[in-house]
Design an enzyme around this catalytic site. Structure first.
Site, PDB file in Angstrom:
ATOM      1  N   CYS A  42      54.448  35.342  81.919  1.00  0.00           N
ATOM      2  CA  CYS A  42      54.024  35.242  80.369  1.00  0.00           C
ATOM      3  C   CYS A  42      54.009  36.620  79.846  1.00  0.00           C
ATOM      4  CB  CYS A  42      52.316  34.806  80.601  1.00  0.00           C
ATOM      5  SG  CYS A  42      51.735  34.507  79.070  1.00  0.00           S
ATOM      6  N   HIS A  43      52.692  37.191  79.262  1.00  0.00           N
ATOM      7  CA  HIS A  43      52.939  38.499  78.748  1.00  0.00           C
ATOM      8  C   HIS A  43      53.214  39.888  79.807  1.00  0.00           C
ATOM      9  CE1 HIS A  43      51.612  36.217  75.360  1.00  0.00           C
ATOM     10  NE2 HIS A  43      51.622  37.248  74.811  1.00  0.00           N
TER      11      HIS A  43
END
Length: 192
Positions: free
Chosen positions: A116-117
């Site tokens: 993800c991030h």
């Protein structure tokens, strides 16, 4: 075996608890650390929900009490690194201590699982140059700016991408296969 997991306030709840519990199930010791926090301090997790708006919304998740001090870690003690997502990579990418940890694992060619991030931290550390990875779609420009090739998976797919010692995935729906590939990189064998 010990694994280091980087964390901070507003880490994605699933991306903290799922790796922790899955790796514990395999008798792997997971040390979760956060800059400027000590054992006994709490970090706040967040649940990121896609609910029809132009971006995801955020709700408080479960608080998590740290058991390890960021300042006490010896990187040579760890077989691999987990870099979850959420909002914490957005501000920790400016912390050179965090970037140095990531650089160490890549220099040592130890397994790294990022989701993800979390790829924002890898991009900021400069370790994506010449590599390919997946990430949350809103992090595509971070990956490209960091010199990486962005592998475009649907954010809610169960796809992962492996490039050498790096296994990456777009978001928490892929946690199961992401962790499966990470433990393979660690050399852990699971038999049924």
């Amino acid at each position: 075996m010990k694994i280091l997991l980087l964390a901070g306030d507003y880490i994605e709840d699933y991306e903290l608890y799922a790796p922790l519990k899955a790796l514990e199930m395999l008798d792997i010791d997971v040390h979760i650390v956060c800059p400027d926090k000590q054992a006994g301090d709490t970090i706040q997790t967040a649940l990121h929900i896609v609910d029809g708006w132009q971006t995801y919304s955020e709700r408080p998740g479960h608080p998590f009490e740290l058991e390890h001090n960021f300042s006490d870690i010896n990187l040579d003690d760890y077989a691999g690194l987990v870099v979850p997502g959420g909002r914490f990579p957005e501000y920790q990418r400016y912390d050179q201590r965090v970037l140095d940890i990531i650089i160490h694992f890549f220099d040592q060619k130890k397994p790294v699982a990022a989701v993800c991030h979390g790829l924002q931290l890898l991009a900021a550390a400069g370790v994506l140059k010449g590599r390919s990875c997946s990430a949350f779609p809103m992090c595509k420009l971070d990956v490209i700016a960091g010199g990486g090739e962005y592998i475009d998976f649907d954010a809610f797919s169960k796809n992962v991408h492996i490039d050498g010692n790096l296994v990456s995935a777009p978001a928490y729906p892929a946690i199961g296969v992401w962790l499966r590939e990470f433990i393979k990189l660690l050399g852990v064998k699971v038999t049924l």
